[in-house]
Structures are given as structure tokens and as C-alpha cells.
Design a protein around this motif. Structure first.
Motif, PDB file in Angstrom:
ATOM      1  N   VAL A  24     -13.311  -6.766 -10.813  1.00  8.57           N
ATOM      2  CA  VAL A  24     -13.486  -5.005 -11.654  1.00  8.57           C
ATOM      3  C   VAL A  24     -14.896  -4.560 -12.096  1.00  8.57           C
ATOM      4  O   VAL A  24     -15.627  -4.023 -11.688  1.00  8.57           O
ATOM      5  N   VAL A  25     -16.036  -6.368 -12.478  1.00 15.56           N
ATOM      6  CA  VAL A  25     -17.451  -5.745 -12.806  1.00 15.56           C
ATOM      7  C   VAL A  25     -17.951  -5.978 -11.448  1.00 15.56           C
ATOM      8  O   VAL A  25     -18.739  -4.936 -11.862  1.00 15.56           O
ATOM      9  N   ALA A  26     -17.672  -6.764 -10.466  1.00 18.93           N
ATOM     10  CA  ALA A  26     -18.277  -6.146  -9.244  1.00 18.93           C
ATOM     11  C   ALA A  26     -18.243  -5.146  -8.901  1.00 18.93           C
ATOM     12  O   ALA A  26     -19.121  -4.376  -8.095  1.00 18.93           O
ATOM     13  N   VAL A  27     -16.993  -4.397  -8.963  1.00 18.69           N
ATOM     14  CA  VAL A  27     -16.260  -3.129  -8.937  1.00 18.69           C
ATOM     15  C   VAL A  27     -17.396  -1.892  -9.462  1.00 18.69           C
ATOM     16  O   VAL A  27     -17.969  -0.827  -8.973  1.00 18.69           O
ATOM     17  N   LEU A  28     -17.392  -2.038 -10.726  1.00 16.33           N
ATOM     18  CA  LEU A  28     -17.722  -1.662 -11.838  1.00 16.33           C
ATOM     19  C   LEU A  28     -19.506  -1.275 -11.747  1.00 16.33           C
ATOM     20  O   LEU A  28     -19.836  -0.425 -11.283  1.00 16.33           O
ATOM     21  N   ARG A  31     -20.105   0.361  -8.968  1.00 12.88           N
ATOM     22  CA  ARG A  31     -19.818   1.555  -8.590  1.00 12.88           C
ATOM     23  C   ARG A  31     -19.532   2.605  -7.108  1.00 12.88           C
ATOM     24  O   ARG A  31     -20.067   3.454  -6.657  1.00 12.88           O
ATOM     25  N   SER A  32     -18.806   1.126  -6.505  1.00 11.39           N
ATOM     26  CA  SER A  32     -17.720   1.293  -5.146  1.00 11.39           C
ATOM     27  C   SER A  32     -16.900   0.661  -5.413  1.00 11.39           C
ATOM     28  O   SER A  32     -17.133  -0.999  -5.729  1.00 11.39           O
ATOM     29  N   ALA A  33     -15.442   0.514  -4.281  1.00 11.41           N
ATOM     30  CA  ALA A  33     -15.202  -0.451  -3.570  1.00 11.41           C
ATOM     31  C   ALA A  33     -15.070  -0.503  -2.757  1.00 11.41           C
ATOM     32  O   ALA A  33     -13.970  -0.976  -1.774  1.00 11.41           O
ATOM     33  N   ARG A  34     -16.579  -0.794  -1.971  1.00 11.25           N
ATOM     34  CA  ARG A  34     -16.540  -1.074  -0.195  1.00 11.25           C
ATOM     35  C   ARG A  34     -16.727  -3.000  -0.331  1.00 11.25           C
ATOM     36  O   ARG A  34     -17.042  -3.630  -1.156  1.00 11.25           O
ATOM     37  N   GLN A  74      -4.035  -6.095 -14.437  1.00 12.29           N
ATOM     38  CA  GLN A  74      -5.482  -6.300 -14.138  1.00 12.29           C
ATOM     39  C   GLN A  74      -5.082  -5.744 -12.515  1.00 12.29           C
ATOM     40  O   GLN A  74      -6.041  -4.705 -11.919  1.00 12.29           O
ATOM     41  N   ASP A  75      -4.111  -6.383 -11.735  1.00 15.19           N
ATOM     42  CA  ASP A  75      -4.093  -5.544 -10.380  1.00 15.19           C
ATOM     43  C   ASP A  75      -4.100  -4.238 -10.474  1.00 15.19           C
ATOM     44  O   ASP A  75      -4.127  -3.316  -9.297  1.00 15.19           O
ATOM     45  N   VAL A  76      -3.419  -2.929 -11.242  1.00 19.17           N
ATOM     46  CA  VAL A  76      -3.624  -1.853 -11.489  1.00 19.17           C
ATOM     47  C   VAL A  76      -4.966  -1.151 -11.675  1.00 19.17           C
ATOM     48  O   VAL A  76      -5.410  -0.615 -11.360  1.00 19.17           O
ATOM     49  N   ILE A  77      -5.072  -1.827 -12.967  1.00 21.26           N
ATOM     50  CA  ILE A  77      -6.813  -1.381 -13.324  1.00 21.26           C
ATOM     51  C   ILE A  77      -7.532  -1.349 -12.158  1.00 21.26           C
ATOM     52  O   ILE A  77      -8.536  -0.590 -11.572  1.00 21.26           O
ATOM     53  N   LEU A  78      -8.088  -2.705 -11.460  1.00 17.20           N
ATOM     54  CA  LEU A  78      -8.026  -2.602  -9.698  1.00 17.20           C
ATOM     55  C   LEU A  78      -8.068  -1.394  -9.201  1.00 17.20           C
ATOM     56  O   LEU A  78      -9.454  -0.964  -8.710  1.00 17.20           O
ATOM     57  N   LEU A  79      -6.884  -1.071  -9.016  1.00 15.98           N
ATOM     58  CA  LEU A  79      -6.938  -0.313  -7.876  1.00 15.98           C
ATOM     59  C   LEU A  79      -6.655   1.186  -8.643  1.00 15.98           C
ATOM     60  O   LEU A  79      -7.104   1.638  -7.411  1.00 15.98           O
ATOM     61  N   LEU A  80      -7.443   1.021  -9.657  1.00 18.63           N
ATOM     62  CA  LEU A  80      -7.343   2.575 -10.066  1.00 18.63           C
ATOM     63  C   LEU A  80      -8.943   3.092  -9.750  1.00 18.63           C
ATOM     64  O   LEU A  80      -9.605   4.312 -10.002  1.00 18.63           O
ATOM     65  N   PHE A  81      -9.397   1.789 -10.204  1.00 19.03           N
ATOM     66  CA  PHE A  81     -10.820   1.666  -9.966  1.00 19.03           C
ATOM     67  C   PHE A  81     -11.300   1.484  -8.078  1.00 19.03           C
ATOM     68  O   PHE A  81     -12.446   2.822  -7.903  1.00 19.03           O
ATOM     69  N   VAL A  82     -10.514   0.874  -7.752  1.00 16.35           N
ATOM     70  CA  VAL A  82     -10.293   1.337  -5.786  1.00 16.35           C
ATOM     71  C   VAL A  82     -10.358   2.985  -5.940  1.00 16.35           C
ATOM     72  O   VAL A  82     -11.158   3.029  -4.711  1.00 16.35           O
ATOM     73  N   LEU A  83      -9.274   3.417  -6.433  1.00 19.07           N
ATOM     74  CA  LEU A  83      -9.098   4.686  -5.505  1.00 19.07           C
ATOM     75  C   LEU A  83     -10.086   5.637  -6.753  1.00 19.07           C
ATOM     76  O   LEU A  83     -10.667   6.021  -5.156  1.00 19.07           O
ATOM     77  N   HIS A  84     -10.997   5.718  -8.078  1.00 17.30           N
ATOM     78  CA  HIS A  84     -11.876   6.344  -8.079  1.00 17.30           C
ATOM     79  C   HIS A  84     -13.154   6.124  -7.301  1.00 17.30           C
ATOM     80  O   HIS A  84     -13.172   7.379  -7.501  1.00 17.30           O
ATOM     81  N   TYR A  85     -13.327   4.998  -7.174  1.00 13.78           N
ATOM     82  CA  TYR A  85     -14.799   5.320  -6.219  1.00 13.78           C
ATOM     83  C   TYR A  85     -14.993   5.431  -4.954  1.00 13.78           C
ATOM     84  O   TYR A  85     -15.150   5.336  -4.396  1.00 13.78           O
ATOM     85  N   SER A  86     -13.257   5.480  -4.051  1.00 17.37           N
ATOM     86  CA  SER A  86     -12.667   5.547  -2.906  1.00 17.37           C
ATOM     87  C   SER A  86     -12.762   7.502  -2.741  1.00 17.37           C
ATOM     88  O   SER A  86     -12.265   7.718  -2.235  1.00 17.37           O
ATOM     89  N   ASP A  87     -12.977   7.951  -3.818  1.00 14.20           N
ATOM     90  CA  ASP A  87     -12.087   9.333  -3.889  1.00 14.20           C
ATOM     91  C   ASP A  87     -10.942   9.783  -3.537  1.00 14.20           C
ATOM     92  O   ASP A  87     -10.352  10.878  -2.424  1.00 14.20           O
ATOM     93  N   ASN A  88     -10.379   8.613  -4.060  1.00 10.03           N
ATOM     94  CA  ASN A  88      -8.536   8.868  -3.167  1.00 10.03           C
ATOM     95  C   ASN A  88      -8.085   9.064  -5.091  1.00 10.03           C
ATOM     96  O   ASN A  88      -6.187   8.077  -5.066  1.00 10.03           O
ATOM     97  N   MET A  89      -7.929   9.171  -6.004  1.00  9.31           N
ATOM     98  CA  MET A  89      -7.271   9.533  -7.496  1.00  9.31           C
ATOM     99  C   MET A  89      -5.945  10.061  -7.249  1.00  9.31           C
ATOM    100  O   MET A  89      -5.346   9.947  -7.371  1.00  9.31           O
ATOM    101  N   LYS A  90      -5.785  11.145  -5.825  1.00 12.87           N
ATOM    102  CA  LYS A  90      -5.064  11.600  -5.765  1.00 12.87           C
ATOM    103  C   LYS A  90      -3.407  11.091  -5.349  1.00 12.87           C
ATOM    104  O   LYS A  90      -2.173  11.238  -5.565  1.00 12.87           O
TER     105      LYS A  90
END
Length: 169
Positions: A24-28, A31-34, A74-90
């Protein structure tokens, strides 16, 4: 020997409490889920949910599966960040509907929860394979956390040893 097994079990629980934080820290920070595979994350979360549902369905003692609600959160939080940074929050709402629906579907019939539990190892392996395949395809580890993977390897090894000796917290 019993003290060593108790230490392994408690340390596994402690590691599970923070296992996804490096990721999570690495993604934050970036600011990328690459590099983080959405497919892998969804499979892992599915496996955790099946395991938790199975354990609660059959009224196993909480100590035997206490780490799973923590891992799921923790997985749900990470999933939300991955969706956010991938522009897929929908996509977040359909995932929520699928996971909540699946939670209830698993216990409609006893054979469904039993079969699902038997597939958990396959789901877990598929999750790791999906992440590795994604890394191979993109040739970019991006924000994948080696520390998270190392902690995961430790928890898997310590849980397997505890199961083989019949000792679980």
C-alpha cells in the motif's frame, strides 16, 4: 518444540497484521498501481473470503482464522487504491456486489462451501501465477513490494509447518 511453534504462530499473526502495508505504501508513494495485477488481487481476496466463510460456517475457533479478516481488510484497501490509480473506480461497486453476493452464495448449499474450500489452494496459486504472469508481460515490477512477498512466503511456510504438526493458535 511447542514454544517454537507458538512463536511461529504468533509471529505469523503479527506479520499478517501488516503484510500489505509495504505494498500500500509503495502504491501511495508512487501514486501508481503499475506492476500490481488486479486479477491477482481479486483472486487472492476471493480465496481469503472463501476461507473465512468456511471457517465461520463450520464454527471453527476464531484463533484458527483470526488473520483472515485482517488480510481481507488490507486487500480491500489495496484493491481500492489499485482501482483508483488505474482510473477504474467505477469497477469498485461491481466488485463489492460480487464479493458480498459470493459471501452469501457460498452457504446456500453445504456442497458449495465445501467445494469452494477445496479450491482455495488452487485459487491462491492462481493468484500468485497471475501476478507473476503480469510482471512477465509488462516487464515492469512497478510498485510490487518485495517485502510484502517475503512476508507472504514466511506466513505460508509457518502456517504449513503448524498444520503439519497439528499446532495452531
Amino acid at each position: 518444540m511447542e514454544a517454537l511453534l507458538a512463536l511461529a504462530n504468533w509471529s505469523t499473526l503479527l506479520v499478517c497484521m501488516v503484510i500489505k502495508l509495504p505494498q500500500v505504501v509503495a502504491v501511495l508513494a508512487a501514486r501508481s498501481a503499475r506492476g500490481v495485477s488486479l486479477e491477482s488481487l481479486v483472486l487472492e481476496l476471493s480465496g481469503f473470503l472463501v476461507f473465512l466463510r468456511y471457517q465461520s460456517y463450520y464454527s471453527y475457533p476464531l484463533e484458527t482464522y483470526l488473520e483472515y479478516p485482517i488480510l481481507i481488510a488490507q486487500d480491500v484497501i489495496l484493491l481500492l487504491f489499485v482501482l483508483h490509480y488505474s482510473d477504474n473506480m467505477k469497477q469498485a461497486l461491481p466488485y463489492i456486489v460480487i464479493f458480498v453476493g459470493g459471501w452469501y452464495f457460498l452457504t446456500l448449499q453445504k456442497w458449495i462451501i465445501d467445494l469452494s474450500m477445496n479450491l482455495c489452494t488452487l485459487i491462491s496459486a492462481a493468484s500468485k501465477f497471475a501476478q507473476l504472469r503480469y510482471l512477465w508481460q509488462t516487464r515492469d515490477s512497478g510498485q510490487v513490494s518485495a517485502l510484502t512477498w517475503s512476508m507472504s512466503a514466511y506466513t505460508c511456510a509457518s502456517k504449513q509447518h503448524a498444520k503439519s504438526t497439528g499446532f495452531c493458535i
